[in-house]
Design a protein around this motif. Structure first.
Motif, PDB file in Angstrom:
ATOM      1  N   GLU A  80     -14.819  -7.407   9.978  1.00 15.77           N
ATOM      2  CA  GLU A  80     -13.565  -6.952  10.353  1.00 15.77           C
ATOM      3  C   GLU A  80     -12.892  -7.762  11.627  1.00 15.77           C
ATOM      4  OE1 GLU A  80     -12.489  -2.953  10.159  1.00 15.77           O
ATOM      5  OE2 GLU A  80     -13.492  -2.298   8.556  1.00 15.77           O
ATOM      6  N   VAL A 113     -10.526  -7.087  14.444  1.00 13.71           N
ATOM      7  CA  VAL A 113      -9.864  -5.847  15.556  1.00 13.71           C
ATOM      8  C   VAL A 113      -9.747  -6.430  16.750  1.00 13.71           C
ATOM      9  CG1 VAL A 113     -10.599  -4.160  13.897  1.00 13.71           C
ATOM     10  CG2 VAL A 113     -11.970  -4.713  15.649  1.00 13.71           C
ATOM     11  N   GLU A 114      -8.697  -5.903  17.503  1.00 14.66           N
ATOM     12  CA  GLU A 114      -8.473  -6.054  18.855  1.00 14.66           C
ATOM     13  C   GLU A 114      -8.576  -7.634  19.006  1.00 14.66           C
ATOM     14  OE1 GLU A 114     -11.374  -3.816  21.014  1.00 14.66           O
ATOM     15  OE2 GLU A 114     -10.307  -1.672  20.537  1.00 14.66           O
ATOM     16  N   TRP A 147     -12.809 -11.575  15.549  1.00 13.57           N
ATOM     17  CA  TRP A 147     -13.436 -11.081  14.282  1.00 13.57           C
ATOM     18  C   TRP A 147     -14.788 -10.582  14.801  1.00 13.57           C
ATOM     19  CZ3 TRP A 147     -11.927 -10.793   9.403  1.00 13.57           C
ATOM     20  CH2 TRP A 147     -10.987 -11.486   9.164  1.00 13.57           C
ATOM     21  N   GLN A 148     -15.135  -9.434  14.152  1.00 14.91           N
ATOM     22  CA  GLN A 148     -16.513  -8.977  14.677  1.00 14.91           C
ATOM     23  C   GLN A 148     -17.504  -9.674  13.828  1.00 14.91           C
ATOM     24  OE1 GLN A 148     -16.333  -5.953  17.120  1.00 14.91           O
ATOM     25  NE2 GLN A 148     -14.094  -7.068  16.813  1.00 14.91           N
ATOM     26  N   SER A 172      -1.457  -0.327   4.220  1.00  9.69           N
ATOM     27  CA  SER A 172      -2.118  -1.858   4.660  1.00  9.69           C
ATOM     28  C   SER A 172      -1.200  -2.904   3.834  1.00  9.69           C
ATOM     29  CB  SER A 172      -3.337  -1.818   4.130  1.00  9.69           C
ATOM     30  OG  SER A 172      -4.229  -1.242   4.933  1.00  9.69           O
ATOM     31  N   GLY A 207      -4.584  -1.916   7.817  1.00  7.13           N
ATOM     32  CA  GLY A 207      -3.743  -0.879   8.690  1.00  7.13           C
ATOM     33  C   GLY A 207      -2.550  -0.803   8.362  1.00  7.13           C
ATOM     34  N   SER A 266      -0.233  -8.385   9.778  1.00  2.79           N
ATOM     35  CA  SER A 266      -1.124  -7.354   9.973  1.00  2.79           C
ATOM     36  C   SER A 266      -1.793  -7.437  11.518  1.00  2.79           C
ATOM     37  CB  SER A 266      -2.151  -7.099   9.153  1.00  2.79           C
ATOM     38  OG  SER A 266      -1.838  -6.613   7.730  1.00  2.79           O
ATOM     39  N   GLU A 267      -2.236  -6.390  12.017  1.00  2.00           N
ATOM     40  CA  GLU A 267      -2.741  -6.684  13.263  1.00  2.00           C
ATOM     41  C   GLU A 267      -4.584  -6.591  13.022  1.00  2.00           C
ATOM     42  OE1 GLU A 267      -1.396  -3.905  16.282  1.00  2.00           O
ATOM     43  OE2 GLU A 267       0.569  -4.991  16.347  1.00  2.00           O
ATOM     44  N   GLU A 268      -4.843  -6.134  11.875  1.00  2.00           N
ATOM     45  CA  GLU A 268      -6.396  -5.849  11.509  1.00  2.00           C
ATOM     46  C   GLU A 268      -6.684  -6.444  10.087  1.00  2.00           C
ATOM     47  OE1 GLU A 268      -7.266  -1.936  11.635  1.00  2.00           O
ATOM     48  OE2 GLU A 268      -6.854  -1.821  13.726  1.00  2.00           O
ATOM     49  N   TYR A 269      -7.600  -7.115   9.875  1.00  2.00           N
ATOM     50  CA  TYR A 269      -8.185  -7.945   8.593  1.00  2.00           C
ATOM     51  C   TYR A 269      -9.643  -7.578   8.267  1.00  2.00           C
ATOM     52  CZ  TYR A 269      -3.780 -10.371   9.706  1.00  2.00           C
ATOM     53  OH  TYR A 269      -2.465 -10.577  10.086  1.00  2.00           O
TER      54      TYR A 269
END
Length: 328
Positions: free
Chosen positions: A15, A17-18, A21-22, A38, A124, A132-135
């Protein structure tokens, strides 16, 4: 049409986030739970890639030119204003998925493979028309057979008045919306008894662009391999490879240029090519009620191209340098 032979147990998910990529990890959960607002559902921030893993006679597992899939996926991400992937994350995902599902890779000699589908979507709460701000970035795979049922045989296609993509639109990237737009004309063609559609250039409808979800190529009567040049065509890795094989391994002349639909008699053979279709011979093209027949059989040049390409896939023919990545 043939294709999927079953599902596999593991897929990879990461994901964004912030702002980053995690690390991501394997999961056996086939379902994605995301907010109803979303972006993917409303504004179409969705794209994918397609590549395959093949098992050689010696039992090796190899990918075909996956670096080009990585490059093309990032091109698609940029076009949809989505965060790019690092090479490390992309290949970590691919490698872990193939290894985790290695028992589902079809054995050598069956003409089958493991189809790998990396994709990314916007997620999101987002009701505004903005990125989007999240993927989510995910990779799953399935063992597959031939794309068109019946194996390597000449198929019939028909032109359509619909456009797959506009000249300055998203035709050169692999985004989900391109395929949504293709479903209706494809169904019309199938209902009329054809294997699929031939898309013409969106500006003049006088030149061949693509064959459904695959690239077009033709062999002229003086043995030149020709592919269309257009701003709305997806840059096919298979087509790029066929051009190289034709020129450097079969000694043919190759050209990327306009292919006028009213001049298709210049070709003695024609075909469609792509990761899924590999190489599919075109037996005929019907345009405005007029049917032009190339051949009811697989042409000799297309057969050579097919045999060479598939031979490289499965390790029976030595690949040009850098084309194969082995999964160990």
């Amino acid at each position: 049409m043939g294709y999927a032979l079953g599902e596999t147990k593991f897929r990879f998910r990461a994901e964004f986030v912030e702002g980053k990529w995690q690390e991501g990890a394997l999961t056996d959960d086939k379902f994605i739970h995301i907010h109803e607002a979303s972006n993917v559902f409303h504004y179409g921030q969705a794209l994918f890639e397609g590549l395959k893993a093949y098992k050689t006679k010696e039992g090796k597992i190899q990918l075909f030119r996956p670096e080009l899939n990585f490059i093309r996926m990032n091109q698609s991400l940029r076009r949809l204003v989505m965060p790019e992937l690092s090479e490390e994350l992309f290949f970590k995902a691919i490698t872990e998925v193939v290894k985790a599902n290695k028992d589902d890779i079809p054995e050598y000699g069956k003409g089958q493979s493991l189809y790998i589908r990396p994709f990314a979507i916007g997620k999101g709460m987002n009701l505004g028309v903005k990125p989007s701000e999240e993927y989510i970035f995910s990779v799953f795979c399935n063992p597959v057979g031939v794309y068109f049922a019946g194996g390597l045989r000449a198929l019939d296609f028909v032109t359509t008045d619909f456009d797959r993509a506009s000249a300055n639109g998203t035709g050169q990237v692999k985004v989900a919306g391109n395929y949504a737009a293709s479903l209706y004309p494809r169904q019309q063609a199938i209902d009329a008894g054809y294997a699929g559609v031939i898309y013409l250039d969106p500006s003049t409808h006088s030149k061949i662009d693509e064959v459904g979800a695959a690239n077009f190529f033709g062999i002229t009567h003086d043995n030149v391999l020709v592919t269309p040049k257009s701003s709305s065509i997806l840059p096919s890795i298979t087509k790029r490879s066929i051009l190289y094989i034709a020129e450097h391994m079969l000694g043919m002349k190759v050209e990327e240029r306009e292919c006028l639909i009213d001049n298709i008699s210049e070709f003695k053979e024609a075909g469609a090519c792509g990761t899924a279709a590999i190489i599919t011979p075109i037996g005929s093209i019907t345009h405005k009620g007029n049917k032009h027949v190339f051949s009811t059989e697989v042409g000799p040049t297309i057969k050579k191209l097919y045999d060479t390409l598939v031979g490289i896939y499965y390790g029976d023919i030595e690949a040009p340098e850098g084309w194969i990545r082995e999964i160990k």
